[in-house]
Motif scaffolding. Structure first.
Motif, PDB file in Angstrom:
ATOM      1  N   GLN A 196      32.177  43.911  42.739  1.00 47.11           N
ATOM      2  CA  GLN A 196      33.534  43.198  43.138  1.00 47.11           C
ATOM      3  C   GLN A 196      34.271  44.499  43.067  1.00 47.11           C
ATOM      4  O   GLN A 196      34.229  45.716  42.615  1.00 47.11           O
ATOM      5  N   ILE A 242      38.608  44.442  43.436  1.00 47.70           N
ATOM      6  CA  ILE A 242      39.783  43.627  43.292  1.00 47.70           C
ATOM      7  C   ILE A 242      40.872  44.442  43.468  1.00 47.70           C
ATOM      8  O   ILE A 242      41.155  45.516  42.900  1.00 47.70           O
ATOM      9  N   ASN A 261      41.525  37.013  38.141  1.00 47.00           N
ATOM     10  CA  ASN A 261      41.630  38.181  38.707  1.00 47.00           C
ATOM     11  C   ASN A 261      42.948  38.537  39.365  1.00 47.00           C
ATOM     12  O   ASN A 261      43.590  37.586  39.968  1.00 47.00           O
ATOM     13  N   ASP A 308      43.840  39.571  42.064  1.00 46.27           N
ATOM     14  CA  ASP A 308      43.844  39.332  43.487  1.00 46.27           C
ATOM     15  C   ASP A 308      44.009  37.606  43.794  1.00 46.27           C
ATOM     16  O   ASP A 308      43.726  37.117  44.913  1.00 46.27           O
ATOM     17  N   SER A 358      41.957  35.200  42.487  1.00 44.63           N
ATOM     18  CA  SER A 358      40.611  34.737  42.449  1.00 44.63           C
ATOM     19  C   SER A 358      40.007  34.409  40.949  1.00 44.63           C
ATOM     20  O   SER A 358      40.765  35.166  40.081  1.00 44.63           O
ATOM     21  N   ASP A 409      38.139  34.598  37.540  1.00 40.18           N
ATOM     22  CA  ASP A 409      37.229  35.285  36.938  1.00 40.18           C
ATOM     23  C   ASP A 409      36.135  34.825  36.879  1.00 40.18           C
ATOM     24  O   ASP A 409      35.870  33.800  36.175  1.00 40.18           O
TER      25      ASP A 409
END
Length: 449
Positions: A43, A45, A157, A159, A161, A163
């Motif tokens: 990932q 982020i 997250n 951004d 999204s 977790d």
């Protein structure tokens, strides 16, 4: 012993520290110029506007923890501290409007999260390194996250999204804390928002209150994300959100307002059962099967009184049982922490979370000690002995001053043996706690009436 700081010196430090805390804290808000790489999870982020990361110092338990997440609880505390800065003129109307607009935008995006799509997509799991697969959530758990259940997520997250890692879930203090913070923004005499934004803010508050009403007394993880059960902190902030939300809704929807008021009263009634008569403190939690927890004496109870924003009546700073709980915490940590044996005249005890805490240094927390100071300042407003309460609050702040870095930096903890700052660096909650305790002190010093 060191010499006690004179009042002018202390006041100057506090004014300067509020300014520094505001600057450090704002690094966690809408940190769009940063990218958090988690190579083990495949990932990268990039935070979106409106997100609030718990710590802007990116780490990976090397040794500092990875706090590059948007926690619902932490972000609500930060948003509330930003309101205080706005009301004090530290940030202007344009900055305030941008802050709220970004926060509402981000919250609305989170409402659309749907873990079912993530559960069906196997591509992202293929990007995870073998040693990190053990930390992933199951597809079944991810698929259950959609609609209102998103608010049961402890963190997301930045951004926007979900977790993907296993963590303590569900947690039900985020929604009431955000409702309280946004209600205060909405009702602040300083706040002037465009009609469209004000309407969206109201809708967000409605959303959080509805969730709180349905979930407040269901088993969830505590404020420290360690034990599942019923928790004083969660019930207390939920009761406050629903009670204050009911007053706000009265003219718009009296039927719903009455329902929330009744639900708030029900939750406050449940809180009465947390009183531990033999030990003279409010227990912080009940485990599965209503068994008292060994972590029963916990600063979370004091933080609930601070965060709920209510200052008179049962389960507030005005409650003798709540004040007894703080006294018991003082005695506990005064005896446990080596640094408390080094206190100078006028300094209060450094406070942690609960006895036996082993997270990082297992030591004192800035937001714990600051929360105790804020409790005292708020208690002073209605107490006959207001001046002793202010002096007691100043004692906690003097201890915070002792362990604050020269540049005003506050981490999450300071070590119980040597006072060195530990755990997450530049913790946004620590700065929010400094800002709110300083504001409570300012108000405590105003003439009553």
């Amino acid at each position: 012993m060191t010499v006690t700081h004179t009042a002018p010196d202390f006041d100057h430090w506090l004014t300067q520290q509020v300014s520094l805390s505001a600057q450090w804290m704002q690094r966690s808000i809408s940190a769009v110029d940063r990218v958090k790489h988690r190579p083990g999870f495949g990932q990268s982020i990039r935070p979106e506007r409106g997100s609030i990361i718990a710590s802007p110092v990116f780490a990976a338990y090397d040794p500092d923890p990875d706090y590059a997440f948007h926690w619902f609880r932490d972000s609500a505390v930060v948003i509330d501290a930003m309101r205080l800065l706005f009301e004090q003129g530290v940030i202007d109307q344009q900055q305030a409007e941008s802050l709220i607009a970004d926060a509402v935008d981000f919250a609305e995006k989170l409402m659309q999260l749907d873990g079912r799509a993530l559960a069906l997509d196997s591509n992202w799991r293929a990007q995870v390194q073998p040693d990190f697969v053990q930390y992933l959530r199951s597809n079944e758990e991810l698929a259950a996250v959609h609609g209102s259940s998103v608010l049961g997520e402890t963190r997301v997250n930045p951004d926007g999204s979900l977790d993907r890692t296993r963590w303590a879930r569900p947690q039900y203090d985020g929604a009431p804390l955000r409702a309280l913070a946004m209600l205060r923004w909405h009702q602040s005499p300083m706040t002037t928002l465009p009609a469209g934004l004000a309407s969206r803010l109201s809708a967000l508050i409605d959303h959080d209150l509805a969730f709180t009403c349905e979930h407040a007394d269901l088993p969830s993880f505590d404020i420290w994300e360690e034990e599942c059960g019923l928790h004083y902190y969660t019930l207390r902030v939920a009761a406050a959100a629903l009670g204050q939300g009911a007053a706000w809704l009265q003219s718009r929807d009296p039927t719903l307002a009455q329902r929330y008021q009744q639900r708030a009263a029900q939750l406050r009634g449940k809180l009465d059962a947390f009183w531990f008569e033999d030990q003279q403190f409010y227990q912080s939690r009940f485990g599965e099967g209503d068994r008292p927890s060994p972590k029963a004496l916990d600063i979370a109870v004091i933080l609930s009184a601070v965060h709920c924003g209510e200052t008179t009546g049962t389960h507030t700073v005005d409650d003798p049982r709540m004040q007894s709980t703080l006294a018991r915490l003082d005695a506990l940590f005064d005896a446990r922490y080596s640094i408390n044996r080094l206190r100078a005249d006028g300094e209060g005890p450094a406070l942690g979370r609960y006895d036996g805490d082993v997270y990082y240094s297992g030591g004192a927390y800035f937001f714990s000690t600051l929360g105790a100071a804020e409790f005292c300042y708020k208690a002073a407003r209605h107490a006959a002995d207001g001046r002793p309460w202010i002096e007691r609050g100043d004692g906690y702040l003097r201890t915070v001053r002792r362990y604050t870095a020269p540049d005003g930096a506050l981490s999450e903890q300071f070590d119980q043996h040597d006072g060195a700052q530990t755990s997450a660096r530049h913790l946004a909650w620590s700065y929010a706690g400094l800002i709110s305790s300083a504001d409570a002190r300012r108000r405590a010093l105003l003439p009553v009436g």
